[in-house]
Design an enzyme around this catalytic site. Structure first.
Site, PDB file in Angstrom:
ATOM      1  N   SER A 453       0.354 -20.368 -13.363  1.00 19.64           N
ATOM      2  CA  SER A 453       1.375 -19.713 -12.357  1.00 19.64           C
ATOM      3  C   SER A 453       2.384 -19.580 -13.031  1.00 19.64           C
ATOM      4  O   SER A 453       2.790 -19.538 -14.198  1.00 19.64           O
ATOM      5  CB  SER A 453       0.905 -21.096 -11.191  1.00 19.64           C
ATOM      6  OG  SER A 453       2.051 -20.081 -10.233  1.00 19.64           O
ATOM      7  N   ASP A 505      -5.770 -12.367  -6.749  1.00 17.35           N
ATOM      8  CA  ASP A 505      -4.948 -13.194  -6.644  1.00 17.35           C
ATOM      9  C   ASP A 505      -3.358 -12.131  -6.165  1.00 17.35           C
ATOM     10  O   ASP A 505      -2.863 -11.454  -7.027  1.00 17.35           O
ATOM     11  CB  ASP A 505      -4.517 -14.288  -7.238  1.00 17.35           C
ATOM     12  CG  ASP A 505      -3.894 -15.429  -8.111  1.00 17.35           C
ATOM     13  OD1 ASP A 505      -2.564 -15.202  -6.866  1.00 17.35           O
ATOM     14  OD2 ASP A 505      -3.826 -15.832  -9.051  1.00 17.35           O
TER      15      ASP A 505
END
Length: 673
Positions: A453, A505
């Site tokens: 991330s 995602d």
């Protein structure tokens, strides 16, 4: 959409948002009414006690007030469920009903004051009359009624605080016919410096512990400018966004069944040469290095992944009060070194293999560690992802900034670039990587940078900055941010940065351009929707549990403009040829947004080349069956639009990506091993 206008201002709630709160309130008040009425009926003859006349009047008055409130709330529920999201005409009397409801609410408060006076003061000072005292059950009922009224009033005040819009002050001078249009224009005209100041105050309130240094001031200013610019042309409330996402998912499902591919937003997609390393070999390395990316999350992730016995394992390896010793490797860890212990548990590292570790967390400064991997002969730099509001501020500082890369004009995400520069400064000033090579006592080791991330974005930019110093450097970026680097940076990093993305995602697809595209798509489907909002929400709950029906509603004809009489068989939206929704999926027309161009002038993309892991859909798999995955090399255009699906959030959870990689690793192991 537009927002409710009442009491001379705009509120962050729509006139169609009172259905579910109203039902909840009616249910609670019915229980409340039943309890009070049963106490009054069963003890009516025993009310001849000190203050009994006042007590009887109190019961009767409260029963009347609660009954009036229930009747009015039923009217509000019915009215709020009329029309559609944009067709507010059937709900034009909602403000009037709210004014009446406010009067009843104030009367309830006043009557609660009467009950409080009798139950908590007057009754205790009274002496029995003719040997008779009030029944204690009656006294308890009065006190319970008063306390319940206070609790309900408290929650109502919290709701008012939540839905209060600081930018909602308007000059109510419009005629009836242009009322909503006038309100919308007046609201949009206020989003300038005032909107920026409001967003800055919100950021300071949410991140009150982030400090007040120069970086904090800069981040607050950048984020508030971005948010004010992005929302400046929208007159919507939060529930409209939820309803829009429901409509988009419904419409997306319909077009996927037709075999239509979503339109890619009109921007340049960087061309990346095919990877040199075979897919199986690269997946194997991704599976190996993800332990380092997960380990950097520290004890919080370890406890999440080992809920049953994680605490015992950590306590067995924690060394309390190590912070008092000098020369320790871990910096800014807690007194028990819980993060260090979690890293060693997740990566099987020994103390001698950890070269440096810092858990200092500030704006533009994320935790990281440097360790030796003797199996792969690598010096691993692992960077943590988002785990605090300070990290979230770093994520949200989404302006672009020029990188200092000789011979290349590469722009990058400002907040993440500054985080990468901070880590680079620490590494270079303390010669940490050089120390790691000395510790390895071998020239065969290479530098590998990993992260998940925010950590993936920081690792990617750090790798670009360190590539000239260590040419053999490679980077594994797990679920990196979408708006990270310009097209020149994507091509520059294609051969040494591998971005790993699971399914749908949303983070690798999240850029200001894709958000603009999502905003336009959402606006189109909301304007074309003919269903009340509460029906959309109920449908979303149904679909989340039971999925979409096999046969979806057929396309509707052009909307005639009369939305007051609706056909129950009409589809949720109008996607007839030529409509904005059809253009979104078929590529008809153009959709160029300029709402964010003043803040974000250069298009940004995810880094490097992609490994895209997708779940293989199996009709026979049960809810608790093992998930199956397959991997392929992805293209940047596959991540240039946002897919609306519940898995868009869950696919970003590091644990899910880890399990997907483990499954792929198992499939590559020969059967005879």
């Amino acid at each position: 959409m537009p927002a409710l206008v009442a009491f001379g201002r705009r509120w962050a709630i729509g006139s169609d948002d009172f259905v579910f709160p109203g039902i909840t309130s009616v249910f609670i008040r019915l229980l409340w009414l039943a309890a009070i009425a049963s106490v009054y009926i069963s003890h009516r003859e025993t009310l001849r006690c000190p203050g009994g006349e006042l007590l009887e009047a109190y019961f009767i008055g409260f029963i009347v007030l609660i009954s009036l409130a229930i009747i009015l709330e039923l009217i509000i529920i019915y009215t709020s469920g009329q029309g559609s999201i944009t067709n507010t005409h059937p709900r034009r009397f909602i403000p009037l009903f709210l004014y009446i409801r406010l009067v009843i609410f104030l009367l309830e408060l006043a009557w609660s004051g009467v009950g409080a006076y009798w139950g908590f003061s007057e009754w205790e000072n009274r002496t029995p009359v003719e040997g008779k005292a009030c029944d204690m059950s009656v006294v308890r009922a009065v006190k319970g009624t008063v306390v319940t009224s206070w609790i309900i009033s408290f929650f109502i005040l919290i709701a008012v605080f939540i839905f209060f819009d600081p930018l909602g002050s308007i000059d109510d001078t419009a005629d009836d016919g242009d009322e909503h249009l006038s309100h919308s224009r007046e609201f949009l005209s206020t989003t300038g410096n005032a909107a920026k100041q409001v967003w800055e105050r919100r950021c300071r309130l949410l991140c009150c512990c982030a400090g007040n240094d120069e970086n904090s001031q800069d981040a607050f200013s950048d984020v508030s400018a971005l948010m004010a610019t992005f929302f400046k042309d929208l007159d919507i409330v939060p529930s409209d966004i939820a309803a829009g996402l429901v409509l988009l998912q419904y419409d997306q499902e319909r077009h996927q069944r037709r075999g239509e591919r979503p339109r890619i937003p009109q921007r340049i997609i960087p061309l990346v040469p095919p990877p040199v390393m075979p897919l199986e070999e690269e997946v194997d390395k991704c599976c190996h290095y993800i332990f380092y990316a997960l380990g950097c999350y520290g004890w919080m992730y370890y406890m999440y992944d080992n809920m049953s016995c994680g605490l015992c394992r950590l306590c067995r390896h924690c060394q309390c009060f190590m912070c008092c010793r000098s020369g320790r490797v871990a910096q800014h860890d807690n007194c028990c070194n819980c993060n260090t212990s979690a890293v060693k548990q997740l990566t099987n590292l020994k103390d001698k293999d950890i070269v440096y570790m810092s858990y200092r967390n500030k704006i533009y400064e994320v935790p990281f560690f440097v360790a030796l991997d003797h199996k792969e002969k690598a010096v691993v730099v692992s960077i943590r992802g988002t785990l605090s509001l300070k990290d979230a501020l770093t994520d949200a500082t989404a302006e672009c900034e020029l990188m200092d890369i000789e011979g290349h004009e590469i722009y990058a995400h400002k907040g993440i670039l500054r985080s990468a520069k901070t880590i680079k400064t620490i590494l270079m000033d303390n010669q940490i990587i050089e120390q790691a090579f000395q510790k390895a006592e071998s020239d065969d080791y290479s530098v590998v940078v990993v992260g998940h991330s925010l950590g993936a974005g920081t690792a990617s930019l750090l790798s670009i900055m360190l590539k000239s110093r260590w040419p053999s450097l490679t980077c594994f970026a797990y679920a990196p941010p979408g708006g990270l680097i310009s097209a020149a940076g994507v091509q520059y990093s294609a051969d040494f940065i591998c971005s790993v993305v699971l399914g749908e995602d949303v983070v690798p697809r999240l850029t200001l351009e894709t958000l603009d595209d999502l905003k336009e798509r959402m606006s189109s489907v909301i304007k074309k929707s003919t269903r009340p909002k509460y029906q959309l929400m109920l449908g979303a709950c149904w679909h989340s549990f039971f999925g979409f029906p096999e046969k979806l509603p057929e396309e509707s004809e052009e909307n005639s403009g009369n939305q007051e009489s609706l056909d129950p068989q009409q589809p949720l939206i109008d996607d007839s040829p030529g409509s904005p929704v059809r253009q979104v999926y078929s590529g008809e027309g153009s959709s160029t947004s300029t709402s964010s161009q003043s803040v974000h002038k250069v298009a940004l993309y995810p880094p490097g080349h992609f490994i895209w892991i997708q779940e293989t859909r199996s009709v026979n798999r049960s809810c608790f069956g093992k998930r199956r995955y397959e991997a392929q090399f992805g293209r940047h255009e596959d991540f240039s639009y946002i897919i609306i699906n519940p898995s868009m959030v869950t696919d970003h959870i590091p644990n899910n990506l880890f399990h997907a990689l483990c499954y792929l690793k198992e499939q590559t192991v020969p059967e005879d091993v």
